[in-house]
Design an enzyme around this catalytic site. Structure first.
Site, PDB file in Angstrom:
ATOM      1  N   HIS A 119       0.738  -1.264  -0.091  1.00  0.00           N
ATOM      2  CA  HIS A 119       0.135  -0.052  -0.046  1.00  0.00           C
ATOM      3  C   HIS A 119       0.746   1.267  -0.187  1.00  0.00           C
ATOM      4  O   HIS A 119       0.448   2.166  -0.909  1.00  0.00           O
ATOM      5  CB  HIS A 119      -0.906  -0.059   1.355  1.00  0.00           C
ATOM      6  CG  HIS A 119      -2.152  -0.716   1.074  1.00  0.00           C
ATOM      7  ND1 HIS A 119      -2.364  -2.199   0.919  1.00  0.00           N
ATOM      8  CD2 HIS A 119      -3.532  -0.190   0.645  1.00  0.00           C
ATOM      9  CE1 HIS A 119      -3.591  -2.466   0.667  1.00  0.00           C
ATOM     10  NE2 HIS A 119      -4.448  -1.344   0.460  1.00  0.00           N
ATOM     11  N   LYS A 143      -9.582  -8.221   7.964  1.00  0.00           N
ATOM     12  CA  LYS A 143     -10.345  -8.545   9.156  1.00  0.00           C
ATOM     13  C   LYS A 143     -10.256  -7.356   9.959  1.00  0.00           C
ATOM     14  O   LYS A 143      -9.156  -6.661   9.830  1.00  0.00           O
ATOM     15  CB  LYS A 143      -9.675 -10.189   9.853  1.00  0.00           C
ATOM     16  CG  LYS A 143      -8.290  -9.781  10.252  1.00  0.00           C
ATOM     17  CD  LYS A 143      -7.929 -10.961  11.114  1.00  0.00           C
ATOM     18  CE  LYS A 143      -6.279 -11.147  11.140  1.00  0.00           C
ATOM     19  NZ  LYS A 143      -5.826 -10.312  12.638  1.00  0.00           N
TER      20      LYS A 143
END
Lengths: 184, 280
Positions: free
Chosen positions: A35, A100
């Site tokens: 990222h 998650k």
């Protein structure tokens, strides 16, 4: 519900927090370092290494594939570490994320604005999840090892809608049902 | 003096790295099975079922239960009568980690600097805690620790007047804050007393005690049971998607402390919580 990628608007419109889905199609993997790289590329005016429009990013750093295997264990990593980078990717057309854990309010706001979905996979069910990954190839940042960007072809990848495009949050809705704790 | 060769240490550590990562610990497996019977959330029951299936697949295919195969944490209890031959003990342990993570196809998750994050590509160095004991025994315990849960850990420097109630409050708060991020059902290691770092090491050490084995100290054992019950009333449930199974167990270790202090360290761990010991 069986869904396919690219993640079209009419599919997203049907998805509500709590819906169990089986995902089939191409998804991309990226986690912390991936990222950071993508955002740095964008800041320099470069394109990121895949077509992000209507795509799904899976937050995962798989374990190494054994000889003859497609991938090692490949369960989701905790998503909040990507929160600083996510709104910019959503503005570029990212429509789904698989991970998650909780997301920052700014991510949820951006999901609502852009009409995107946050899916959960079962953390730690990494050997089970790996069996739904049919193809895997590194597409960028190979030197990052497990954190490299990968293109996966998945079939019936099991996930659940954690936060839908209206911002409805499965974690919040379910937790209160079972909470009986009262502080002394 | 009893001599132990570094090669035996390296072999033992390598073996444990692989074994702990592919085969779920018996106490954890039992805990998951038990909680499946007690769980009332349909999503929760389904998740527990997937975790049990996953453990079965991992063992059968000899692959990691979780892709985060952790940072290797090692506790060494070495007798004063033991002499290590063939090299340095620390090097032997790190060599075992290197070998185990390579041969076991385990993920290499360690970066060499916290800011300039380049992967060391062999999962070393391990975090090693040494304890010198009497006799000629050498016990090595390994606990590869995943960071989804490690990141949710906390330390509190409470006041003596906060007492046991204060400790309970911060332990439950920490579990509540960890929520879905820590891959519940969690295992919680708590260290109370000592100094800042002693409490944290005790909390980590608490995680290598099997969850079906309670503390030898009566009040601590009662506290473990009470907190387990209360944590399971928080509603978090498997993967944080609601339910009664928030923790599989809470282990607490205590140590003498200073007249001015009450350190409480809470080390959160996930439903894979890996631990194994060997005596050489």
């Amino acid at each position: 519900m069986v869904i396919t990628t690219p993640l079209k608007k009419h599919i997203i419109n049907q998805l509500k927090a709590g819906d169990k889905v089986l995902i089939t199609g191409i998804i991309y993997t990226a986690r912390d370092a991936g990222h950071k790289r993508m955002i740095e590329q964008l800041a320099k005016g470069e394109r990121i290494p895949f077509n992000i429009e209507e795509s799904i990013i899976y937050y995962v750093g798989p374990s190494p594939a054994k000889p003859g295997e497609i991938i090692g264990s490949a369960g989701p990593t905790t998503s909040y570490r990507m929160d600083d980078y996510t709104p910019e990717l959503l503005d570029l057309g990212l429509k789904g994320m698989i991970g998650k854990g909780n997301r920052h309010e700014k991510v949820i706001e951006s999901m609502k604005k852009n009409g995107a979905v946050y899916f959960g996979a079962v953390g730690g069910a990494a050997a089970l999840i790996a069996s739904s990954i049919i193809k895997a190839k590194v597409i960028a940042y190979e030197e990052l090892g497990t954190e490299a960007l990968r293109e996966l072809y998945v079939e019936n990848f099991p996930a659940i809608v954690l936060i839908d495009q209206d911002g409805k949050n499965l974690y919040e809705e379910e937790k209160v049902k079972y909470r009986t704790y009262q502080a002394d | 003096m009893r001599e132990v060769h570094v090669n035996d240490i390296t072999q033992a550590v390598a073996k444990m790295c692989i074994a702990t990562n592919v085969k779920i610990s018996p106490d954890i497996l039992e805990g998951l099975k038990k909680s499946q019977k007690l769980e009332s959330s349909p999503i929760g029951i389904d998740i527990l079922d997937q975790l049990l299936q996953n453990a079965e697949i991992a063992e059968r295919k000899n692959m990691p239960i979780c892709q985060d195969t952790g940072m290797a944490v090692v506790f060494v209890e070495i007798g004063q009568e033991v002499s290590i031959s063939g090299g340095l003990l620390t090097d032997a342990i790190n060599e075992g980690v290197r070998k185990g993570y390579e041969e076991g196809y385990l993920r290499k998750s360690i970066v060499e600097d916290p800011f300039f994050r380049v992967n060391t590509n062999d999962n070393t160095p391990a975090v090693i805690h040494y304890d010198i004991v009497g006799g000629d025994s050498l016990k090595i315990s390994l606990s590869p620790k995943g960071f989804g849960s490690e990141n949710m850990s906390r330390i509190y420097m409470l006041k003596p007047s906060d007492g046991i109630e204060g400790a309970k409050r911060v332990i439950l708060e920490t579990i509540d804050m960890a929520g879905p991020n820590a891959c519940p059902p969690m295992v919680v290691g708590v260290g109370i007393g000592g100094t800042f770092e002693k409490a944290a090491i005790l909390a980590k050490k608490a995680l290598i005690r099997p969850i079906d084995q309670s503390s030898d100290i009566t009040y601590v054992s009662n506290l473990e049971k009470e907190l387990t019950k209360k944590a399971n009333q928080l509603g978090i449930g498997p993967q944080g998607m609601g339910g009664r199974t928030t923790v599989l167990g809470i282990n607490i270790e205590t140590f003498p402390t200073h007249i001015a202090g009450l350190p409480v360290a809470i080390n959160i761990s996930c439903h894979v919580t890996r631990h194994m010991s060997v005596s050489l």
